[in-house]
Design an enzyme around this catalytic site. Structure first.
Site, PDB file in Angstrom:
ATOM      1  N   CYS A   1     -25.761  27.745  50.030  1.00 11.37           N
ATOM      2  CA  CYS A   1     -26.804  27.871  51.064  1.00 11.37           C
ATOM      3  C   CYS A   1     -26.214  28.306  52.401  1.00 11.37           C
ATOM      4  O   CYS A   1     -26.904  28.964  53.187  1.00 11.37           O
ATOM      5  CB  CYS A   1     -27.516  26.536  51.284  1.00 11.37           C
TER       6      CYS A   1
ATOM      7  N   HIS B   1     -35.008  26.299  45.452  1.00  5.81           N
ATOM      8  CA  HIS B   1     -34.463  27.663  45.560  1.00  5.81           C
ATOM      9  C   HIS B   1     -33.665  27.935  44.290  1.00  5.81           C
ATOM     10  O   HIS B   1     -32.995  27.027  43.772  1.00  5.81           O
ATOM     11  CB  HIS B   1     -33.474  27.791  46.724  1.00  5.81           C
TER      12      HIS B   1
END
Ligand code: ARG
Length: 265
Positions: free
Chosen positions: A257, A163
């Site tokens: 996150c 990511h």
């Protein structure tokens, strides 16, 4: 620093029982109580810094739902829903979108595969958008149309940094820190052109997900293990705030996150 609004999801049902990134080893034990304590300390850190934290109710059977950053992307009160790459996480998308709808936001269901703020990071001028592992290129165009922000596509190439938010941190809106090695040569050149004063992180700090950090303009909440990056940030005038999320790291996640920024209209 400007007070922020964050959405977080308690890790009540956290587990590593499937593997969709190289950090996840389903045979390694996970201590859920410790994960809850570490997550609570992160939430309390935001509150003590003057931020507002909303909590979404976790859902049994969705062990990665704690990673709220993947739940949506929110700019100017407009919510772009996620559409997860892997079926294991698919049910998280409507859960997050419903939370925003109930909270009175303008919500948009995604037509393209995208994992929210995990792969889309907002600076003052651009929406930086990652691709290569999770988010499809089509989602970059979809986000640009929805948010009217110029999108800069960045190509990720190391599966450990699957990511964008594992390889790049937005600092105060105008600057960034990143791991050059996580990007293709062309994307590195793009980043060097747009952010000539960026902090270049060392591989050792990125390897503890040090770049999975949250900045409010002054403070940078980052993994305690990333001490070299903390020193670099302090030298540039930022105030590093270390937190320990070692249990969540077993799923390939860190402070960022766990944190979805809710940007109002
Ligand atoms: N286990 C999760 C996954 O692989 C971790 C997500 C981390 N989130 C993030 N924004 N980088 O999807």
């Amino acid at each position: 620093m400007t007070p922020r609004r964050y959405l977080m999801c308690p890790p009540t049902y956290f587990a590593v029982d499937y593997s969709i990134n190289p950090w996840m080893d389903p045979s390694a034990p996970v201590d859920v109580d410790l994960a809850v304590r570490q997550w609570s300390a992160l939430r309390d850190t935001y509150v003590s810094l003057g931020h507002t934290v909303d909590e979404i109710t976790p859902i049994s059977g969705l062990p990665d739902m704690v990673f709220a950053a993947n739940g949506a992307m929110v700019v100017d009160g407009i919510v772009y829903g996620s559409q997860f790459r892997y079926p294991e996480r698919a049910a998280e998308a409507p859960a997050y979108l419903n939370w925003f709808a109930r909270a009175g936001f303008e919500t948009h269901e995604a037509k393209q595969v995208n994992e929210g703020e995990g792969d889309m990071l907002l600076t003052d001028r651009f929406l930086l958008a990652g691709t290569g592992f999770r988010t499809d290129l089509g989602a970059h165009a979809e986000a640009q149309e929805l948010f009217s922000r110029p999108v800069i596509t960045l190509q990720l190439l190391d599966p450990h940094f699957y990511h964008l938010d594992t390889a790049l941190t937005v600092l105060g809106g105008a600057n960034i820190a990143y791991l050059p090695e996580a990007f293709t040569a062309s994307s590195r050149r793009v980043l060097a052109q747009l952010f000539p004063d960026a902090i270049l992180a060392a591989p050792a700090d990125a390897a503890v997900l040090g770049l999975n950090a949250v900045c409010d303009g002054t403070h940078v909440v980052l993994p305690v293990q990333a001490s070299g990056l903390a020193d670099q940030l302090a030298a540039k005038g930022y105030d590093p705030v270390p937190v320990d999320l070692s249990e969540l790291l077993k799923a390939g996640g860190g402070p960022k996150c766990c944190t979805l920024e809710v940007r109002g209209a």
